[in-house]
Motif scaffolding. Structure first.
Motif, PDB file in Angstrom:
ATOM      1  N   MET A   1       0.948  -1.345   0.183  1.00  0.00           N
ATOM      2  CA  MET A   1      -0.118  -0.245   0.305  1.00  0.00           C
ATOM      3  C   MET A   1       0.815   1.410  -0.380  1.00  0.00           C
ATOM      4  SD  MET A   1      -3.358  -1.179   2.088  1.00  0.00           S
ATOM      5  CE  MET A   1      -2.081  -2.371   3.665  1.00  0.00           C
ATOM      6  N   SER A   2       0.464   2.406  -0.913  1.00  0.00           N
ATOM      7  CA  SER A   2       1.322   3.312  -0.715  1.00  0.00           C
ATOM      8  C   SER A   2       0.922   4.812  -0.376  1.00  0.00           C
ATOM      9  CB  SER A   2       1.114   3.740  -2.731  1.00  0.00           C
ATOM     10  OG  SER A   2       0.128   3.516  -3.193  1.00  0.00           O
ATOM     11  N   SER A  76      -3.053   7.753  -7.464  1.00  0.00           N
ATOM     12  CA  SER A  76      -1.943   6.315  -7.076  1.00  0.00           C
ATOM     13  C   SER A  76      -1.432   6.283  -6.068  1.00  0.00           C
ATOM     14  CB  SER A  76      -0.098   6.979  -8.275  1.00  0.00           C
ATOM     15  OG  SER A  76      -0.407   7.140  -9.751  1.00  0.00           O
ATOM     16  N   TYR A  77      -2.677   6.267  -4.348  1.00  0.00           N
ATOM     17  CA  TYR A  77      -2.465   6.606  -4.025  1.00  0.00           C
ATOM     18  C   TYR A  77      -3.587   5.547  -2.843  1.00  0.00           C
ATOM     19  CZ  TYR A  77       1.435   8.744  -4.095  1.00  0.00           C
ATOM     20  OH  TYR A  77       3.302   9.376  -5.157  1.00  0.00           O
ATOM     21  N   THR A  78      -3.003   4.677  -2.142  1.00  0.00           N
ATOM     22  CA  THR A  78      -4.565   4.686  -1.173  1.00  0.00           C
ATOM     23  C   THR A  78      -4.667   5.327   0.199  1.00  0.00           C
ATOM     24  OG1 THR A  78      -3.197   1.977  -1.605  1.00  0.00           O
ATOM     25  CG2 THR A  78      -4.943   2.544   0.588  1.00  0.00           C
ATOM     26  N   TYR A  79      -3.418   5.691   0.123  1.00  0.00           N
ATOM     27  CA  TYR A  79      -3.612   6.610   1.923  1.00  0.00           C
ATOM     28  C   TYR A  79      -3.105   8.269   1.118  1.00  0.00           C
ATOM     29  CZ  TYR A  79      -3.870   2.242   4.262  1.00  0.00           C
ATOM     30  OH  TYR A  79      -4.462   0.646   4.863  1.00  0.00           O
ATOM     31  N   ASN A 114      -6.567   0.015   8.439  1.00  0.00           N
ATOM     32  CA  ASN A 114      -7.594   0.813   8.626  1.00  0.00           C
ATOM     33  C   ASN A 114      -8.317   1.511   9.783  1.00  0.00           C
ATOM     34  OD1 ASN A 114      -8.649  -1.538   9.174  1.00  0.00           O
ATOM     35  ND2 ASN A 114     -10.369  -1.871   7.718  1.00  0.00           N
ATOM     36  N   GLN A 133     -12.948   2.185   4.087  1.00  0.00           N
ATOM     37  CA  GLN A 133     -13.590   2.507   2.106  1.00  0.00           C
ATOM     38  C   GLN A 133     -12.239   2.131   1.557  1.00  0.00           C
ATOM     39  OE1 GLN A 133     -15.056   7.196   2.438  1.00  0.00           O
ATOM     40  NE2 GLN A 133     -13.721   6.227   4.238  1.00  0.00           N
ATOM     41  N   PRO A 134     -11.954   1.931  -0.390  1.00  0.00           N
ATOM     42  CA  PRO A 134     -10.632   1.352  -0.731  1.00  0.00           C
ATOM     43  C   PRO A 134      -9.322   2.653  -0.479  1.00  0.00           C
ATOM     44  CG  PRO A 134     -12.163   2.501  -2.028  1.00  0.00           C
ATOM     45  CD  PRO A 134     -12.717   2.554  -0.833  1.00  0.00           C
ATOM     46  N   ARG A 135      -9.700   4.069  -0.170  1.00  0.00           N
ATOM     47  CA  ARG A 135      -8.652   4.838  -1.016  1.00  0.00           C
ATOM     48  C   ARG A 135      -8.817   5.927   0.711  1.00  0.00           C
ATOM     49  NH1 ARG A 135      -8.911   6.721  -5.115  1.00  0.00           N
ATOM     50  NH2 ARG A 135      -6.997   6.015  -5.645  1.00  0.00           N
ATOM     51  N   HIS A 136      -8.370   6.131   1.875  1.00  0.00           N
ATOM     52  CA  HIS A 136      -8.294   6.754   2.872  1.00  0.00           C
ATOM     53  C   HIS A 136      -7.726   8.005   2.676  1.00  0.00           C
ATOM     54  CE1 HIS A 136      -9.019   2.762   3.805  1.00  0.00           C
ATOM     55  NE2 HIS A 136      -7.841   1.983   3.520  1.00  0.00           N
TER      56      HIS A 136
END
Length: 307
Positions: A1-2, A76-79, A114, A133-136
């Motif tokens: 995860m990025s 491009s990022y998860t967080y 998460n 959520q899939p992105r934070h």
């Protein structure tokens, strides 16, 4: 995860808070750091341990421009992470709205990818939030985490697509000071309205200078004009977590206590032994601050602690 972290840059210098946010974010994955508009700050950011890459962007210092830039980088990022500072509180809710994401704010602990812990009820309780959520979109309280170390040499990549703002930046007005950053200082001396005047507050500043400490103030002291706004500590000011907090002439209103709960040791100087601050302090000195503080300064200087 990025993870993409928005760096805190003030007057061309990287804020100490950035290293703390990087250290916290490294628990979530590989960290890229976004630096806005300053090559020197980007080089300083590249030295922070845990940073995989620094992105240097030309962006106007306006919240809508910064959130727009983050939106373009978000796929491009998860967080997407920032400090729970004035900048973070201005930018990240806008970004969350653009991405149609519920943000998690003011995080003080990370339990899993998460699950996050944040204070509620003016810091009197902590809640654990699960974010499926899939992105934070996150803001993190810098004072709750230790800073990352240095010695890194991450590559710096310059972004070529600036994002314009609908607003126009006119000017910045700042208080020039050589004292440590209040939000990340290890020692803080705070003064309350009992100091009596702006001239009286110079005594607080003198004690701070002797200890090499940052200087803070209660909201009442700021509202009375005894101290500048950026010294305000509390629920509506800065949240601090120093190793030592010396509260001078501070009764301990709820909103102020919410800002100092992370302090490891509290010393209270007050005439009222029943004041709320006295009940949570590790050491309480009962007496007139205009007698105790000069004696304390003199003793510190005698011990060779003058800085």
């Amino acid at each position: 995860m990025s993870v993409l972290v928005l760096a805190e840059v003030d007057n061309g210098a990287l804020s100490p808070a950035t290293g703390r946010i990087v250290a916290a974010s490294a628990e979530l994955g590989a960290v890229d750091l976004l630096v806005l508009g300053d090559a020197a700050a980007a080089q300083a950011a590249a030295a922070i341990a845990g940073v995989q890459k620094v992105l240097l962007a030309a962006s106007e210092p306006m919240a809508d421009a910064i959130s727009g830039l983050l939106e373009t980088l978000a796929p491009s990022y998860t967080y997407l992470v920032a400090a729970a500072s004035t900048l973070g509180k201005d930018v990240m809710p806008r970004l969350a709205a653009r991405l149609d994401i519920q943000p998690v704010t003011d995080i003080v602990a990370i339990e899993s990818p998460n699950r996050f812990v944040r204070p509620i009820y003016a810091g009197n309780a902590l809640e654990t939030v699960s974010d499926p959520q899939p992105r934070h979109v996150l803001t993190i309280r810098a004072s709750a985490f230790r800073p990352a170390s240095g010695g890194n040499a991450a590559p710096v990549e310059t972004l070529s697509t600036p994002v314009a703002s609908a607003a126009r930046f006119i000017a910045a007005h700042r208080t020039e000071s050589d004292i440590p950053d209040l939000a990340t200082a290890q020692i803080v001396v705070g003064g309350g309205v009992s100091v009596g005047s702006a001239d009286g507050f110079k005594l607080i500043e003198q004690l701070g200078k002797t200890l090499g400490a940052a200087v803070g103030a209660t909201r009442a002291a700021v509202d009375a004009g005894y101290a500048p706004n950026d010294w305000q500590v509390g629920q509506t000011g800065k949240i601090i977590a120093p190793d030592l907090y010396i509260a001078v002439g501070i009764s301990g209103a709820l909103q102020h206590l919410a800002g100092i709960q992370g302090a490891k040791k509290i010393v209270a100087i007050n005439t009222d032994a029943e004041a709320p601050i006295a009940k949570i302090a590790d050491v309480v000195l009962i007496g007139d601050l205009f007698e105790i503080v000069p004696q304390l300064i003199a003793e510190l200087e005698n011990q060779g602690l003058k800085r």
